[in-house]
Design a protein around this motif. Structure first.
Motif, PDB file in Angstrom:
ATOM      1  N   GLU A   1      33.039  27.867  29.574  1.00  0.00           N
ATOM      2  CA  GLU A   1      33.862  27.670  28.375  1.00  0.00           C
ATOM      3  C   GLU A   1      34.708  28.912  28.072  1.00  0.00           C
ATOM      4  O   GLU A   1      35.897  28.791  27.770  1.00  0.00           O
ATOM      5  N   ILE A   2      34.116  30.086  28.156  1.00  0.00           N
ATOM      6  CA  ILE A   2      34.856  31.332  27.907  1.00  0.00           C
ATOM      7  C   ILE A   2      35.914  31.540  28.980  1.00  0.00           C
ATOM      8  O   ILE A   2      37.043  31.948  28.698  1.00  0.00           O
ATOM      9  N   TRP A   3      35.573  31.258  30.237  1.00  0.00           N
ATOM     10  CA  TRP A   3      36.541  31.387  31.331  1.00  0.00           C
ATOM     11  C   TRP A   3      37.739  30.474  31.078  1.00  0.00           C
ATOM     12  O   TRP A   3      38.882  30.883  31.246  1.00  0.00           O
ATOM     13  N   GLN A   4      37.482  29.236  30.658  1.00  0.00           N
ATOM     14  CA  GLN A   4      38.580  28.309  30.400  1.00  0.00           C
ATOM     15  C   GLN A   4      39.450  28.792  29.245  1.00  0.00           C
ATOM     16  O   GLN A   4      40.673  28.670  29.286  1.00  0.00           O
ATOM     17  N   GLU A   5      38.833  29.349  28.201  1.00  0.00           N
ATOM     18  CA  GLU A   5      39.612  29.908  27.090  1.00  0.00           C
ATOM     19  C   GLU A   5      40.516  31.033  27.583  1.00  0.00           C
ATOM     20  O   GLU A   5      41.675  31.140  27.179  1.00  0.00           O
ATOM     21  N   PHE A   6      39.998  31.875  28.460  1.00  0.00           N
ATOM     22  CA  PHE A   6      40.788  32.964  29.033  1.00  0.00           C
ATOM     23  C   PHE A   6      41.967  32.416  29.844  1.00  0.00           C
ATOM     24  O   PHE A   6      43.112  32.847  29.662  1.00  0.00           O
ATOM     25  N   ILE A   7      41.700  31.467  30.724  1.00  0.00           N
ATOM     26  CA  ILE A   7      42.758  30.876  31.564  1.00  0.00           C
ATOM     27  C   ILE A   7      43.824  30.218  30.691  1.00  0.00           C
ATOM     28  O   ILE A   7      45.024  30.361  30.937  1.00  0.00           O
TER      29      ILE A   7
ATOM     30  N   ARG B   1      37.447  34.399  42.120  1.00  0.00           N
ATOM     31  CA  ARG B   1      36.372  33.872  41.295  1.00  0.00           C
ATOM     32  C   ARG B   1      35.429  33.056  42.151  1.00  0.00           C
ATOM     33  O   ARG B   1      35.794  32.602  43.233  1.00  0.00           O
ATOM     34  N   GLN B   2      34.220  32.911  41.638  1.00  0.00           N
ATOM     35  CA  GLN B   2      33.262  31.978  42.221  1.00  0.00           C
ATOM     36  C   GLN B   2      32.233  31.629  41.165  1.00  0.00           C
ATOM     37  O   GLN B   2      32.054  32.356  40.183  1.00  0.00           O
ATOM     38  N   THR B   3      31.583  30.502  41.349  1.00  0.00           N
ATOM     39  CA  THR B   3      30.557  30.054  40.417  1.00  0.00           C
ATOM     40  C   THR B   3      29.211  30.555  40.913  1.00  0.00           C
ATOM     41  O   THR B   3      28.889  30.430  42.091  1.00  0.00           O
ATOM     42  N   THR B   4      28.433  31.131  39.999  1.00  0.00           N
ATOM     43  CA  THR B   4      27.110  31.639  40.362  1.00  0.00           C
ATOM     44  C   THR B   4      26.092  30.497  40.373  1.00  0.00           C
ATOM     45  O   THR B   4      26.372  29.394  39.888  1.00  0.00           O
ATOM     46  N   SER B   5      24.916  30.782  40.878  1.00  0.00           N
ATOM     47  CA  SER B   5      23.862  29.761  40.905  1.00  0.00           C
ATOM     48  C   SER B   5      23.417  29.375  39.499  1.00  0.00           C
ATOM     49  O   SER B   5      22.857  28.301  39.294  1.00  0.00           O
TER      50      SER B   5
ATOM     51  N   ALA C   1      32.097  33.988  37.996  1.00  0.00           N
ATOM     52  CA  ALA C   1      32.191  35.410  38.311  1.00  0.00           C
ATOM     53  C   ALA C   1      33.617  35.702  38.752  1.00  0.00           C
ATOM     54  O   ALA C   1      34.189  34.977  39.561  1.00  0.00           O
ATOM     55  N   ALA C   2      34.208  36.757  38.199  1.00  0.00           N
ATOM     56  CA  ALA C   2      35.563  37.171  38.565  1.00  0.00           C
ATOM     57  C   ALA C   2      35.499  38.604  39.057  1.00  0.00           C
ATOM     58  O   ALA C   2      34.856  39.457  38.445  1.00  0.00           O
ATOM     59  N   GLY C   3      36.179  38.862  40.170  1.00  0.00           N
ATOM     60  CA  GLY C   3      36.147  40.197  40.745  1.00  0.00           C
ATOM     61  C   GLY C   3      37.461  40.583  41.382  1.00  0.00           C
ATOM     62  O   GLY C   3      38.368  39.762  41.541  1.00  0.00           O
ATOM     63  N   ASP C   4      37.554  41.835  41.755  1.00  0.00           N
ATOM     64  CA  ASP C   4      38.737  42.419  42.378  1.00  0.00           C
ATOM     65  C   ASP C   4      38.598  42.279  43.889  1.00  0.00           C
ATOM     66  O   ASP C   4      37.704  42.861  44.493  1.00  0.00           O
ATOM     67  N   SER C   5      39.516  41.553  44.500  1.00  0.00           N
ATOM     68  CA  SER C   5      39.401  41.276  45.930  1.00  0.00           C
ATOM     69  C   SER C   5      39.519  42.523  46.793  1.00  0.00           C
ATOM     70  O   SER C   5      38.986  42.572  47.883  1.00  0.00           O
ATOM     71  N   LYS C   6      40.205  43.544  46.318  1.00  0.00           N
ATOM     72  CA  LYS C   6      40.394  44.736  47.142  1.00  0.00           C
ATOM     73  C   LYS C   6      39.242  45.726  47.019  1.00  0.00           C
ATOM     74  O   LYS C   6      39.171  46.674  47.790  1.00  0.00           O
ATOM     75  N   ASN C   7      38.340  45.492  46.066  1.00  0.00           N
ATOM     76  CA  ASN C   7      37.200  46.392  45.918  1.00  0.00           C
ATOM     77  C   ASN C   7      36.007  45.627  45.359  1.00  0.00           C
ATOM     78  O   ASN C   7      35.613  45.817  44.221  1.00  0.00           O
ATOM     79  N   ARG C   8      35.430  44.786  46.179  1.00  0.00           N
ATOM     80  CA  ARG C   8      34.302  43.959  45.727  1.00  0.00           C
ATOM     81  C   ARG C   8      33.063  44.782  45.419  1.00  0.00           C
ATOM     82  O   ARG C   8      32.167  44.317  44.733  1.00  0.00           O
ATOM     83  N   SER C   9      33.012  46.019  45.914  1.00  0.00           N
ATOM     84  CA  SER C   9      31.847  46.859  45.629  1.00  0.00           C
ATOM     85  C   SER C   9      31.744  47.208  44.149  1.00  0.00           C
ATOM     86  O   SER C   9      30.697  47.649  43.684  1.00  0.00           O
ATOM     87  N   LEU C  10      32.831  46.986  43.391  1.00  0.00           N
ATOM     88  CA  LEU C  10      32.794  47.209  41.943  1.00  0.00           C
ATOM     89  C   LEU C  10      31.972  46.153  41.232  1.00  0.00           C
ATOM     90  O   LEU C  10      31.631  46.309  40.065  1.00  0.00           O
ATOM     91  N   GLY C  11      31.676  45.070  41.926  1.00  0.00           N
ATOM     92  CA  GLY C  11      30.935  43.979  41.311  1.00  0.00           C
ATOM     93  C   GLY C  11      31.877  42.985  40.659  1.00  0.00           C
ATOM     94  O   GLY C  11      33.070  42.968  40.933  1.00  0.00           O
ATOM     95  N   ALA C  12      31.339  42.163  39.797  1.00  0.00           N
ATOM     96  CA  ALA C  12      32.120  41.119  39.149  1.00  0.00           C
ATOM     97  C   ALA C  12      31.683  40.978  37.702  1.00  0.00           C
ATOM     98  O   ALA C  12      30.577  41.366  37.337  1.00  0.00           O
TER      99      ALA C  12
END
Length: 66
Positions: free
Chosen positions: A52-58, A26-30, A35-46
């Protein structure tokens, strides 16, 4: 909307094992989104979420309700 996210900005979950990069990162956008993504295939995007939604998910994952 596609965003170019800095390669050095990704943070691996502390729950992800060190098994050759197969983890969620994960990383925070500007814009302040998480943003959450797959480390083994970053070309898929994020997928980007509000903090708030991220925290609900976690929270749901930690409780085992998801």
């Amino acid at each position: 909307m596609r965003r170019d996210l800095p390669e050095a900005g990704w943070q691996k979950s502390s729950y992800s094992p060190d098994n050759g990069g197969q983890c969620v990162e994960r990383q925070t956008t500007s814009e302040g989104l998480v943003a959450a993504g797959d480390s083994k295939n970053r070309s898929l995007g994020a997928h980007a979420f509000t903090a708030e939604i991220w925290q609900e998910f976690i929270t749901a994952v930690a409780k085992g309700t998801l």
